[in-house]
Write an enzyme that holds these catalytic residues in place. Structure first.
Site, PDB file in Angstrom:
ATOM      1  N   ASP A 104      41.207  40.468  27.113  1.00  0.00           N
ATOM      2  CA  ASP A 104      42.362  39.816  27.720  1.00  0.00           C
ATOM      3  C   ASP A 104      43.340  39.371  26.635  1.00  0.00           C
ATOM      4  OD1 ASP A 104      41.082  40.079  30.159  1.00  0.00           O
ATOM      5  OD2 ASP A 104      40.196  38.072  30.055  1.00  0.00           O
TER       6      ASP A 104
HETATM    7  N1  URA Z   1      35.538  39.086  29.796  1.00  0.00           N
HETATM    8  C1  URA Z   1      36.673  38.402  30.024  1.00  0.00           C
HETATM    9  O1  URA Z   1      36.754  37.625  30.956  1.00  0.00           O
HETATM   10  N2  URA Z   1      37.710  38.613  29.223  1.00  0.00           N
HETATM   11  C2  URA Z   1      37.666  39.444  28.151  1.00  0.00           C
HETATM   12  O2  URA Z   1      38.663  39.565  27.436  1.00  0.00           O
HETATM   13  C3  URA Z   1      36.488  40.139  27.926  1.00  0.00           C
HETATM   14  C4  URA Z   1      35.427  39.945  28.764  1.00  0.00           C
END
Ligand code: URA
Length: 233
Positions: A104
């Site tokens: 993310d």
């Molecule tokens: N899980 C998440 O919620 N975000 C990420 O960036 C990676 C795994």
């Protein structure tokens, strides 16, 4: 066999256009013979290529470990926002690198970038069950029962079925999560399901590849031979 211009451009030192110029100017030799055309086919593993007499090291693929900082997208391009590719040198960006899996925008940590589609495919294949290890800080205290909830697997309110995963509580509001899946926002959603909203998330490892803690956020390096060999196993 590969086209000469492609092989030369893959070093990242020149664009395809610049490469064509070098060849036309007679500055490129293949095994000592002046190359006649940018389109000619050579075997890059066998041919000694020189530009202005300098021997070029050919690497078929590039493998980069990036410590992704918060605030950049794990994408190859975006109209408005910076992407992880913007953090890399121009010479590497010419190689059509892409991130292996996504983090993310606000997640930090280990991101592998490569132009090796086969390896990426293998690492991301759900059938291979490659472990992804995350460190998370949460806004509510974790309970030992959360570890059991993770171990049992869970179905989220929106119907997403999450396979059994490992939660290890480090302190009341810190934990390690190991997943073999990579669904959208999965760590955040699983912890939120337990009533522990994530306030910070960092990926520490993917399979045998561990984030090099000497890399500050936003910096990168090539994988070592050893890391690459482990990943390919
Ligand atoms: N899980 C998440 O919620 N975000 C990420 O960036 C990676 C795994």
């Amino acid at each position: 066999m590969e086209r000469l211009d492609k092989v030369l451009a893959s070093t990242g030192r020149w664009s395809r256009r610049e490469v064509k110029g070098l060849v036309r100017q007679g500055r490129v030799t293949a095994d000592g013979r002046i190359a006649g055309s940018p389109e000619e086919k050579i075997d890059p593993a066998q041919t000694q290529l020189r530009v202005d007499g300098e021997l070029l090291a050919y690497e078929e693929h590039l493998y980069v470990m990036l410590h992704k900082p918060a605030g950049v997208l794990s994408a190859t391009e975006d109209r408005d926002q910076p992407t992880v590719l913007d953090l890399l040198p121009a010479a590497w960006r010419r190689r059509e690198l892409f991130p292996v899996g996504r983090l993310d925008k606000d997640t930090e940590g280990l991101l592998l970038l490569t132009d090796d589609g086969d390896l990426a495919h293998r690492l991301l294949s759900p059938r291979r069950h490659v472990d992804k290890l995350y460190y998370a800080r949460v806004a509510e205290d974790l309970e030992p029962s959360d570890e059991e909830t993770f171990a049992a697997g869970m179905t989220l309110a929106d119907g997403l079925v999450c396979r059994p995963a490992k939660l290890e509580i480090l302190s009341p509001q810190e934990c390690l999560v190991t997943l073999q899946e990579g669904k959208f926002h999965q760590v955040k959603r699983m912890l939120a399901h337990c009533g522990r909203p994530v306030i910070y998330l960092k990926r520490l490892a993917m399979g045998p590849l561990q984030l090099d803690e000497s890399l500050a956020p936003g910096t990168y390096r090539k994988l070592t031979e050893m890391e690459l060999a482990l990943l390919k196993e």
